[in-house]
Design a protein around this motif. Structure first.
Motif, PDB file in Angstrom:
ATOM      1  N   GLN A  48      34.750  71.871   1.909  1.00 30.77           N
ATOM      2  CA  GLN A  48      35.120  70.576   1.627  1.00 30.77           C
ATOM      3  C   GLN A  48      35.076  69.558   2.688  1.00 30.77           C
ATOM      4  N   ILE A  49      34.851  68.435   2.832  1.00 25.48           N
ATOM      5  CA  ILE A  49      35.140  67.329   3.814  1.00 25.48           C
ATOM      6  C   ILE A  49      35.873  66.370   3.307  1.00 25.48           C
ATOM      7  N   GLN A  50      36.704  65.676   4.023  1.00 22.90           N
ATOM      8  CA  GLN A  50      37.607  64.622   3.715  1.00 22.90           C
ATOM      9  C   GLN A  50      37.340  63.542   4.721  1.00 22.90           C
ATOM     10  N   GLN A  51      37.277  62.363   4.416  1.00 25.78           N
ATOM     11  CA  GLN A  51      37.118  61.224   5.311  1.00 25.78           C
ATOM     12  C   GLN A  51      38.207  60.388   5.093  1.00 25.78           C
ATOM     13  N   GLN A  52      38.884  59.866   6.159  1.00 26.47           N
ATOM     14  CA  GLN A  52      39.887  58.644   6.144  1.00 26.47           C
ATOM     15  C   GLN A  52      39.407  57.885   7.214  1.00 26.47           C
ATOM     16  N   THR A  53      39.412  56.499   6.987  1.00 34.75           N
ATOM     17  CA  THR A  53      38.976  55.395   7.809  1.00 34.75           C
ATOM     18  C   THR A  53      39.272  53.996   7.295  1.00 34.75           C
ATOM     19  N   GLU A  54      39.303  53.209   8.361  1.00 34.30           N
ATOM     20  CA  GLU A  54      39.651  51.781   7.556  1.00 34.30           C
ATOM     21  C   GLU A  54      38.392  50.866   7.997  1.00 34.30           C
ATOM     22  N   THR A 110      38.193  65.875   8.120  1.00 32.00           N
ATOM     23  CA  THR A 110      38.762  67.010   8.182  1.00 32.00           C
ATOM     24  C   THR A 110      37.844  67.864   7.441  1.00 32.00           C
ATOM     25  N   ILE A 111      37.578  69.153   7.846  1.00 37.10           N
ATOM     26  CA  ILE A 111      36.653  70.150   7.328  1.00 37.10           C
ATOM     27  C   ILE A 111      37.591  71.520   6.901  1.00 37.10           C
ATOM     28  N   HIS A 112      37.118  71.625   5.694  1.00 37.58           N
ATOM     29  CA  HIS A 112      38.016  72.865   5.018  1.00 37.58           C
ATOM     30  C   HIS A 112      36.830  73.866   4.285  1.00 37.58           C
ATOM     31  N   PRO A 113      36.344  74.579   5.155  1.00 35.22           N
ATOM     32  CA  PRO A 113      35.484  75.621   4.690  1.00 35.22           C
ATOM     33  C   PRO A 113      36.266  76.760   4.035  1.00 35.22           C
ATOM     34  N   VAL A 153      37.964  66.095  13.103  1.00 37.41           N
ATOM     35  CA  VAL A 153      36.736  65.267  13.887  1.00 37.41           C
ATOM     36  C   VAL A 153      37.358  63.990  13.922  1.00 37.41           C
ATOM     37  N   GLU A 154      37.461  63.504  15.099  1.00 36.26           N
ATOM     38  CA  GLU A 154      37.804  61.868  15.152  1.00 36.26           C
ATOM     39  C   GLU A 154      36.701  61.219  15.920  1.00 36.26           C
ATOM     40  N   VAL A 155      36.112  60.226  15.239  1.00 31.75           N
ATOM     41  CA  VAL A 155      35.291  59.592  15.858  1.00 31.75           C
ATOM     42  C   VAL A 155      35.556  58.322  15.979  1.00 31.75           C
ATOM     43  N   THR A 156      35.157  57.680  17.154  1.00 39.96           N
ATOM     44  CA  THR A 156      35.933  55.942  17.588  1.00 39.96           C
ATOM     45  C   THR A 156      34.533  55.305  17.945  1.00 39.96           C
ATOM     46  N   LEU A 157      34.377  54.424  17.076  1.00 42.45           N
ATOM     47  CA  LEU A 157      33.086  53.612  17.160  1.00 42.45           C
ATOM     48  C   LEU A 157      33.676  52.315  17.842  1.00 42.45           C
TER      49      LEU A 157
END
Length: 317
Positions: free
Chosen positions: A129-135, A145-148, A214-218
């Protein structure tokens, strides 16, 4: 094509989305998702009113406040058309968006679009499962957030958009006046990582544990965009872009007149979040000697009545 009278059909933007999704599936190259994303935010979305029930067939890049393309399509958004392919295509795109966010191969999970979302898939022999949070697109921070179901070794491929690497599109049609780019940062469980990039994707290869983050900053600097010199309508003009969004100036924000405005190279540009404007947008202010010029995302124009609008503004140096 001329900015004011070219027939930039909403259906053409939709076709561009579908076409580039399929090219990505063939080649696994992020450049196709770059074009898809650009078409989604700046070609498709302007064709739909905020109410969701009025549409454009035509999406001009400049509007004088009065021009009519034909009887069926003034620049007042229409509830329906004699030829109704754009409204019906629009209602195909919205429910299909979830299928463009992620993709997978046997041992790779691709994160293509940045939208709050959740997906579950089979990868490396287990359920993940992958969850993505972003504005996004207002802010460039994306939390994944990765949930194997059990520890699993696979590669997480996170798209690093071309606009975050100093290239607005994968060609020489447009370029930034300043192509330098602040570095993209990625953290895994709070620790900054060095990542290789292949075909536009950050490659994060590890054995993933339940709850890995995992936190990605663009970074999202405001960009001045120039066209290829053969685009005659844009010679001596500039457009503004921030993140994936193309901006325009609309008369309703600028004393009704914008086609007589200019942008100076030394005009200070700053972004401001305005929660009570157009359902919440980030605007760009160009500080000028006689006041300021206000830019809004192009997709949001023509939702407050008819007035002058343009994306491409003459430059004074």
């Amino acid at each position: 094509l001329p900015n004011a009278t070219a027939y930039n059909e909403t259906c053409a933007a939709i076709a561009n989305i579908y076409w580039n999704q399929r090219l990505f599936q063939l080649h696994g190259d992020a450049k196709y998702i770059d074009v898809l994303e650009r078409s989604l935010y700046n070609g498709f979305l302007p064709g739909v009113a905020f109410s969701g029930d009025r549409f454009f067939y035509v999406n001009p890049l400049t509007f004088d406040g009065a021009y009519r393309f034909n009887r069926d399509d003034s620049l007042v958004r229409m509830p329906w058309f004699g030829c109704s392919c754009c409204p019906t295509n629009v209602v195909r795109v919205f429910p299909s968006l979830g299928g463009y966010i992620y993709a997978q191969t046997a041992d790779r999970l691709y994160v293509n679009l940045f939208m709050g979302s959740q997906a579950t898939l089979k990868l490396a022999g287990t359920s993940v499962q992958i969850q993505q949070q972003t504005e996004y697109p207002w802010h460039g921070v994306i939390k994944l957030t990765i949930h194997p179901q059990q520890p699993a070794a696979f590669t997480l491929c996170v798209r690093i958009p071309g606009w975050a690497q100093g290239q607005p599109v994968p060609s020489d049609l447009y370029h930034y006046l300043d192509a330098s780019s602040p570095p993209v940062e990625i953290k895994v469980n709070g620790e900054k990582v060095v990542f290789p990039v292949d075909k536009g994707y950050a490659q994060l290869q590890r054995t993933w544990q339940r709850g890995d983050v995992v936190e990605v900053t663009l970074p999202m600097p405001i960009r001045r965009v120039l066209s290829h010199p053969n685009v005659q309508d844009n010679v001596g003009k500039v457009a503004l872009e921030r993140g994936p969004l193309v901006y325009c100036v609309e008369g309703v924000d600028n004393n009704e007149r914008v086609l007589n405005k200019v942008l100076r190279d030394d005009d200070l540009l700053n972004a401001e979040s305005v929660p009570d404007l157009l359902d919440g947008v980030t605007v760009i202010h160009a500080q000028q000697p006689d006041g300021k010029l206000i830019f809004i995302p192009y997709y949001a124009w023509a939702n407050r009545g008819q007035s002058e609008m343009t994306i491409w503004v003459p430059v004074v140096r």
